[in-house]
Scaffold this active site. Structure first.
Site, PDB file in Angstrom:
ATOM      1  N   LYS A   1       0.835  -1.202  -0.007  1.00 34.82           N
ATOM      2  CA  LYS A   1      -0.021  -0.065   0.035  1.00 34.82           C
ATOM      3  C   LYS A   1       0.850   1.159  -0.087  1.00 34.82           C
ATOM      4  O   LYS A   1       0.765   2.152  -0.891  1.00 34.82           O
ATOM      5  CB  LYS A   1      -0.861   0.093   1.455  1.00 34.82           C
ATOM      6  CG  LYS A   1      -1.518   1.367   1.477  1.00 34.82           C
ATOM      7  CD  LYS A   1      -2.385   1.280   2.730  1.00 34.82           C
ATOM      8  CE  LYS A   1      -1.872   1.573   3.870  1.00 34.82           C
ATOM      9  NZ  LYS A   1      -1.567   2.970   4.310  1.00 34.82           N
ATOM     10  N   ASN A   2       1.613   1.264   0.831  1.00 34.03           N
ATOM     11  CA  ASN A   2       2.450   2.643   0.996  1.00 34.03           C
ATOM     12  C   ASN A   2       3.649   2.796   0.212  1.00 34.03           C
ATOM     13  O   ASN A   2       4.174   3.899  -0.074  1.00 34.03           O
ATOM     14  CB  ASN A   2       3.288   2.655   2.509  1.00 34.03           C
ATOM     15  CG  ASN A   2       2.122   2.757   3.735  1.00 34.03           C
ATOM     16  OD1 ASN A   2       0.854   3.099   3.281  1.00 34.03           O
ATOM     17  ND2 ASN A   2       2.543   2.617   4.608  1.00 34.03           N
ATOM     18  N   CYS A   4      -5.218   7.762   8.771  1.00 34.79           N
ATOM     19  CA  CYS A   4      -5.527   7.325  10.303  1.00 34.79           C
ATOM     20  C   CYS A   4      -5.388   8.535  11.388  1.00 34.79           C
ATOM     21  O   CYS A   4      -4.317   9.073  11.346  1.00 34.79           O
ATOM     22  CB  CYS A   4      -4.640   6.080  10.339  1.00 34.79           C
ATOM     23  SG  CYS A   4      -4.923   4.644   9.471  1.00 34.79           S
ATOM     24  N   ARG A  14      -0.005  14.713  13.063  1.00 33.21           N
ATOM     25  CA  ARG A  14       0.360  14.553  11.680  1.00 33.21           C
ATOM     26  C   ARG A  14       0.241  15.870  10.816  1.00 33.21           C
ATOM     27  O   ARG A  14      -0.381  16.034   9.690  1.00 33.21           O
ATOM     28  CB  ARG A  14      -0.689  13.269  10.898  1.00 33.21           C
ATOM     29  CG  ARG A  14      -0.512  12.235  11.650  1.00 33.21           C
ATOM     30  CD  ARG A  14      -1.247  11.241  11.033  1.00 33.21           C
ATOM     31  NE  ARG A  14      -0.472  10.596   9.787  1.00 33.21           N
ATOM     32  CZ  ARG A  14      -0.677   9.414   9.161  1.00 33.21           C
ATOM     33  NH1 ARG A  14      -2.261   8.969   9.277  1.00 33.21           N
ATOM     34  NH2 ARG A  14      -0.020   8.865   8.514  1.00 33.21           N
ATOM     35  N   PRO A  15       1.097  16.965  11.282  1.00 36.91           N
ATOM     36  CA  PRO A  15       0.981  18.297  10.452  1.00 36.91           C
ATOM     37  C   PRO A  15       1.806  18.100   9.123  1.00 36.91           C
ATOM     38  O   PRO A  15       2.453  16.839   8.952  1.00 36.91           O
ATOM     39  CB  PRO A  15       1.883  18.913  11.400  1.00 36.91           C
ATOM     40  CG  PRO A  15       2.720  18.179  12.469  1.00 36.91           C
ATOM     41  CD  PRO A  15       1.966  16.977  12.498  1.00 36.91           C
ATOM     42  N   ILE A  16       1.970  18.873   8.290  1.00 32.28           N
ATOM     43  CA  ILE A  16       2.415  18.695   7.200  1.00 32.28           C
ATOM     44  C   ILE A  16       3.591  19.897   7.035  1.00 32.28           C
ATOM     45  O   ILE A  16       4.058  20.337   5.997  1.00 32.28           O
ATOM     46  CB  ILE A  16       1.498  18.780   5.687  1.00 32.28           C
ATOM     47  CG1 ILE A  16       0.657  19.878   5.760  1.00 32.28           C
ATOM     48  CG2 ILE A  16       0.992  17.494   5.833  1.00 32.28           C
ATOM     49  CD1 ILE A  16      -0.046  19.834   4.491  1.00 32.28           C
ATOM     50  N   ASP A  17       4.020  20.247   7.962  1.00 30.21           N
ATOM     51  CA  ASP A  17       4.948  21.524   7.969  1.00 30.21           C
ATOM     52  C   ASP A  17       6.355  21.102   7.199  1.00 30.21           C
ATOM     53  O   ASP A  17       6.746  21.959   6.384  1.00 30.21           O
ATOM     54  CB  ASP A  17       5.155  21.931   9.468  1.00 30.21           C
ATOM     55  CG  ASP A  17       5.835  20.911  10.294  1.00 30.21           C
ATOM     56  OD1 ASP A  17       5.267  19.723   9.976  1.00 30.21           O
ATOM     57  OD2 ASP A  17       6.629  20.929  11.188  1.00 30.21           O
ATOM     58  N   LEU A  18       6.800  19.975   7.355  1.00 28.07           N
ATOM     59  CA  LEU A  18       7.965  19.824   6.720  1.00 28.07           C
ATOM     60  C   LEU A  18       7.882  19.518   5.118  1.00 28.07           C
ATOM     61  O   LEU A  18       8.725  19.887   4.483  1.00 28.07           O
ATOM     62  CB  LEU A  18       8.574  18.346   7.273  1.00 28.07           C
ATOM     63  CG  LEU A  18       8.821  18.250   8.625  1.00 28.07           C
ATOM     64  CD1 LEU A  18       9.221  16.659   9.077  1.00 28.07           C
ATOM     65  CD2 LEU A  18       9.882  18.983   9.301  1.00 28.07           C
ATOM     66  N   ASP A  67       4.076   0.810  12.313  1.00 28.78           N
ATOM     67  CA  ASP A  67       2.820   0.204  11.837  1.00 28.78           C
ATOM     68  C   ASP A  67       2.415  -1.307  12.239  1.00 28.78           C
ATOM     69  O   ASP A  67       1.301  -1.684  12.402  1.00 28.78           O
ATOM     70  CB  ASP A  67       2.873   0.137  10.140  1.00 28.78           C
ATOM     71  CG  ASP A  67       2.692   1.648   9.577  1.00 28.78           C
ATOM     72  OD1 ASP A  67       2.433   2.457  10.309  1.00 28.78           O
ATOM     73  OD2 ASP A  67       2.964   1.817   8.528  1.00 28.78           O
ATOM     74  N   ARG A  98      -9.383  -0.260   3.811  1.00 26.58           N
ATOM     75  CA  ARG A  98      -8.334   0.755   2.983  1.00 26.58           C
ATOM     76  C   ARG A  98      -6.810   0.407   2.976  1.00 26.58           C
ATOM     77  O   ARG A  98      -6.267   0.842   1.994  1.00 26.58           O
ATOM     78  CB  ARG A  98      -8.139   2.041   4.110  1.00 26.58           C
ATOM     79  CG  ARG A  98      -9.215   3.019   4.221  1.00 26.58           C
ATOM     80  CD  ARG A  98      -8.852   4.164   4.766  1.00 26.58           C
ATOM     81  NE  ARG A  98      -7.672   4.699   4.871  1.00 26.58           N
ATOM     82  CZ  ARG A  98      -6.625   4.842   5.805  1.00 26.58           C
ATOM     83  NH1 ARG A  98      -7.357   5.054   6.985  1.00 26.58           N
ATOM     84  NH2 ARG A  98      -5.522   5.278   5.411  1.00 26.58           N
TER      85      ARG A  98
HETATM   86  C1  EPZ Z   1       3.850   7.238   6.402  1.00 27.26           C
HETATM   87  O1  EPZ Z   1       3.020   7.947   7.065  1.00 27.26           O
HETATM   88  C2  EPZ Z   1       2.809   5.815   6.232  1.00 27.26           C
HETATM   89  N1  EPZ Z   1       1.916   6.160   5.315  1.00 27.26           N
HETATM   90  C3  EPZ Z   1       2.501   5.380   7.740  1.00 27.26           C
HETATM   91  O2  EPZ Z   1       1.618   4.355   7.335  1.00 27.26           O
HETATM   92  C4  EPZ Z   1       3.652   5.204   8.665  1.00 27.26           C
HETATM   93  O3  EPZ Z   1       3.299   4.861   9.805  1.00 27.26           O
HETATM   94  C5  EPZ Z   1       4.517   6.333   8.708  1.00 27.26           C
HETATM   95  O4  EPZ Z   1       4.923   6.704   7.288  1.00 27.26           O
HETATM   96  C6  EPZ Z   1       5.949   6.343   9.259  1.00 27.26           C
HETATM   97  O5  EPZ Z   1       6.464   5.062   8.885  1.00 27.26           O
HETATM   98  C7  EPZ Z   1       1.943   6.202   4.335  1.00 27.26           C
HETATM   99  O6  EPZ Z   1       3.289   5.879   3.700  1.00 27.26           O
HETATM  100  C8  EPZ Z   1       0.922   6.319   3.272  1.00 27.26           C
HETATM  101  P1  EPZ Z   1       5.637  10.390   8.481  1.00 27.26           P
HETATM  102  P2  EPZ Z   1       3.578   9.620   6.938  1.00 27.26           P
HETATM  103  O7  EPZ Z   1       5.730  11.729   7.750  1.00 27.26           O
HETATM  104  O8  EPZ Z   1       4.397   9.881   5.755  1.00 27.26           O
HETATM  105  C9  EPZ Z   1       5.755  14.001  12.075  1.00 27.26           C
HETATM  106  C10 EPZ Z   1      -0.301   2.965   7.436  1.00 27.26           C
HETATM  107  O9  EPZ Z   1      -0.542   2.168   8.843  1.00 27.26           O
HETATM  108  N2  EPZ Z   1       5.645  14.967  10.946  1.00 27.26           N
HETATM  109  O10 EPZ Z   1       7.086   9.743   8.291  1.00 27.26           O
HETATM  110  O11 EPZ Z   1       2.399  10.435   7.337  1.00 27.26           O
HETATM  111  C11 EPZ Z   1       4.363  12.956  12.049  1.00 27.26           C
HETATM  112  O12 EPZ Z   1       3.350  13.777  12.649  1.00 27.26           O
HETATM  113  C12 EPZ Z   1       0.160   4.208   7.842  1.00 27.26           C
HETATM  114  O13 EPZ Z   1      -0.007   2.319   6.645  1.00 27.26           O
HETATM  115  C13 EPZ Z   1       5.748  16.123  11.316  1.00 27.26           C
HETATM  116  O14 EPZ Z   1       5.608  16.512  12.364  1.00 27.26           O
HETATM  117  O15 EPZ Z   1       4.455   9.544   8.349  1.00 27.26           O
HETATM  118  C14 EPZ Z   1       4.804  11.676  12.799  1.00 27.26           C
HETATM  119  O16 EPZ Z   1       4.694  12.206  14.052  1.00 27.26           O
HETATM  120  C15 EPZ Z   1      -0.181   4.844   8.886  1.00 27.26           C
HETATM  121  N3  EPZ Z   1       5.505  17.052  10.081  1.00 27.26           N
HETATM  122  C16 EPZ Z   1       5.949  11.482  12.286  1.00 27.26           C
HETATM  123  O17 EPZ Z   1       6.547  12.905  11.635  1.00 27.26           O
HETATM  124  C17 EPZ Z   1       5.484  16.597   8.873  1.00 27.26           C
HETATM  125  O18 EPZ Z   1       5.529  17.544   7.998  1.00 27.26           O
HETATM  126  C18 EPZ Z   1       6.082  10.559  11.000  1.00 27.26           C
HETATM  127  O19 EPZ Z   1       5.457  10.942  10.087  1.00 27.26           O
HETATM  128  C19 EPZ Z   1       5.365  15.331   8.453  1.00 27.26           C
HETATM  129  C20 EPZ Z   1       5.541  14.266   9.420  1.00 27.26           C
END
Ligand code: EPZ
Length: 419
Positions: free
Chosen positions: A22-23, A116, A121-125, A306, A398
Site C-alpha cells: 500500500k505505502n 489514520c 500529523r502536520p505537513i509543515d516539513l 505500523d 483501506r
Molecule cells: C507514512 O506516513 C505511512 N503512510 C504510515 O503508514 C507510517 O506509519 C509512517 O509513514 C511512518 O512510517 C504512508 O506511507 C501512506 P511521517 P507519513 O511523515 O508519511 C511527523 C499505515 O498504517 N511529521 O514519516 O504520514 C508526524 O506527525 C500508515 O500504513 C511532522 O511533524 O509519516 C509523525 O509523528 C499509518 N511534520 C512523524 O513525523 C511533517 O510535515 C512521522 O510521520 C510530517 C511528519
C-alpha cells in the site's frame, strides 16, 4: 457500516500470497502524474486507498485502466491542479499528490489530508521543503495553495525528522526541477527506494534512496515504463503475527524478508521458528509459548510503528510483562481500550504501554479505530475461542487486500457482513 464476525480458536495452515505494498503503491501512482507517457504498474493491491488515489487521478485528467493487479495510467494532459477536498480527506497519502502536481504544473491547491487518526500529523516539513524549492506556499484556513512562477528549483533540504511523506513529496516535486535537490536526513524506508526505482525506470535521476542523503538531478522529460510494486512488508508482518497468535504454520509467498528484519528478529525473540527462502517465509509457531519482549518503534531500519498495534495485540498472550514505547506517533494506543474490552491487561504511561500476558482473551464487540488498530483486533479475535464482532472494518479495507478471503483460505472462520 461493515463488520467482521470472527469465530476464533482455529489453528491456521497453508499458503498466503502477500499483496503489493500500500505505502509504495500510493506514491508510485502519484508519480504517474509527472509522466505524459503511459505507465504500467503491476502488483498494485485492490484496496480503498488505491481506489481513492485513482479517483483523484481521473478527476485530474488521467486515463486509468485496471485489470487485476495491473494498472495503466496515461496522463498526457493534466487538466486541473486542484485536489478535490472530499477525496483529499479520505487518506493521508493524498498529500503526496501535491508534490507530483506541482512537479508537473508548477502549482497545486489542496486541503488537509485524512488518513489514520494516530497523531496530529502536520505537513509543515512538506511545506517548508516546497518553500526551499522556490515554491510560494499560501496557507488558508481550509486550503493550501502552492505555486512557482519560474518553475521548481533544486535546493538543499535538511529534514528535522526523516518523514516518509515529506521525503516522497520532495522527490516527486524535484524530478523536473532546475538543478539538483539534496535531501539530508531523508526517510530510508523501503517504500522510498521503490518510488525512486520506479521514477528512475521512467528516466528520472535519483540517487541515494534507502540512505539518509538523496540526490535528485532534474531531468527534462520522462518516458513510458512498466514497474512492479514491492511486496507489502506490513501485511507480511501481520500474517507472521497471526501465525504466532494462533499457533499456526504458514507459508508466505511474494515477500521480501530483507525489508522486515527488525520484525522477524522480534518474532524470533518471542520464540517463533522462521525460515526464509528467496521470496518466501515459512513460520511454524505450532508448539511455541510466546515470550514477553520489549519494543521501541523507530524510523526504518528500526521497528516499524505500523506493526506496533499488531505486536501489542500478540503480546497480550505472552507469558510475562512486555513494554512497548511508541516514538513516531503521539496517539497510537487508542486500540488498547478495545483490547481491554476483551480482557487484555494493558496499562498506558505516556508514550509507553505495559502489557501483562493473559491465558485467554474473551470474545467481545469491538471497533476499529484505524487501519493497524483494526488488524490488531483481527489477530486478537482469531486467537480467542468464541465469536468476536469487529465494527468499522472500512478502516481495514483501506489497506489490506481481501484480508477475510485470505484468512478463510487458511482455515479461519471470518465473515464480512454489512450492518
Ligand atoms: C507514512 O506516513 C505511512 N503512510 C504510515 O503508514 C507510517 O506509519 C509512517 O509513514 C511512518 O512510517 C504512508 O506511507 C501512506 P511521517 P507519513 O511523515 O508519511 C511527523 C499505515 O498504517 N511529521 O514519516 O504520514 C508526524 O506527525 C500508515 O500504513 C511532522 O511533524 O509519516 C509523525 O509523528 C499509518 N511534520 C512523524 O513525523 C511533517 O510535515 C512521522 O510521520 C510530517 C511528519
Amino acid at each position: 457500516m461493515l463488520k467482521y464476525l470472527i469465530e476464533g480458536g482455529n489453528k491456521l495452515n497453508g499458503e498466503v500470497k502477500i499483496s503489493g505494498s500500500k505505502n509504495a503503491s500510493l506514491p508510485i501512482l502519484a508519480a504517474s502524474i509527472l509522466n505524459p507517457n503511459p505507465v504500467t504498474f503491476y502488483n498494485v493491491p485492490d484496496i480503498e486507498d488505491v481506489n481513492t488515489t485513482l479517483k483523484i487521478l481521473k478527476i485530474l485528467g488521467c486515463k486509468v485502466t485496471r485489470k487485476c493487479d495491473k494498472i495503466t495510467i496515461s496522463c498526457k494532459k493534466v487538466n486541473s491542479y486542484e485536489i478535490p477536498k472530499e477525496l483529499m480527506n479520505k487518506s493521508r497519502s493524498t498529500v503526496i499528490l501535491a508534490g507530483a502536481i506541482i512537479g508537473r504544473l508548477n502549482q497545486v491547491t489542496f486541503s488537509n489530508p485524512g488518513g489514520c487518526n494516530i497523531g496530529k500529523r502536520p505537513i509543515d516539513l512538506h511545506l517548508e521543503a516546497f518553500q526551499k524549492m522556490g515554491i510560494t506556499v499560501i496557507k488558508g484556513l481550509n486550503e493550501v495553495k502552492c505555486y512557482s512562477l519560474v518553475g521548481v528549483k533544486g535546493a538543499k533540504i535538511i529534514l528535522k525528522f526523516p518523514s516518509v511523506g515529506a521525503t516522497e513529496n520532495i522527490i516527486l516535486a524535484s524530478v523536473y526541477a532546475s538543478g539538483t535537490t539534496y535531501i539530508y536526513n531523508a526517510a530510508m524506508e523501503p517504500e522510498i527506494v521503490d518510488l525512486a526505482k520506479c521514477l528512475n525506470s521512467m528516466g528520472a535521476n535519483i540517487k541515494g534512496a534507502g540512505t539518509s542523503k538523496i540526490i535528485i538531478r532534474g531531468v527534462n522529460k520522462l518516458h513510458s515504463c512498466s514497474y512492479t510494486v514491492m511486496p507489502d512488508r506490513i501485511e507480511t508482518g501481520t500474517f507472521l503475527c497471526i501465525a504466532m497468535a494462533t499457533k499456526s504454520k504458514l507459508h508466505l509467498k511474494n515477500v521480501n524478508a530483507n525489508d522486515l528484519l527488525s520484525v522477524i528478529l522480534k518474532l524470533q525473540e518471542m520464540g517463533a521458528k522462521i525460515a526464509i527462502k528467496d521470496n518466501e517465509i515459512f513460520i511454524n509457531a505450532s508448539s511455541e509459548k510466546i515470550k514477553a519482549i520489549n519494543i521501541i518503534t523507530k524510523p526504518y531500519p528500526g521497528f516499524p510503528t505500523d506493526m506496533q498495534p499488531i505486536f501489542a495485540s500478540l503480546l497480550t498472550k505472552a507469558s510475562g510483562k512486555s513494554k512497548i514505547e511508541e516514538t513516531i506517533f503521539e496517539n497510537r494506543f487508542g486500540f488498547c481500550d478495545e483490547l481491554r474490552k476483551m480482557n487484555a491487561k494493558i496499562v498506558k504511561n505516556g508514550n509507553s504501554i505495559q502489557i501483562t500476558g493473559v491465558r485467554e482473551l474473551t470474545p467481545s464487540r469491538v471497533k476499529c479505530l484505524d487501519l493497524r488498530a483494526g488488524a490488531a483486533l483481527v489477530l486478537a479475535a482469531l486467537s480467542t475461542t468464541g465469536v468476536t464482532e469487529i465494527d468499522n472494518v472500512e478502516h481495514i479495507l483501506r489497506g489490506y487486500e481481501n484480508l477475510d478471503e485470505k484468512l478463510r483460505k487458511i482455515g479461519a472462520n471470518i465473515k464480512l457482513i454489512s450492518d
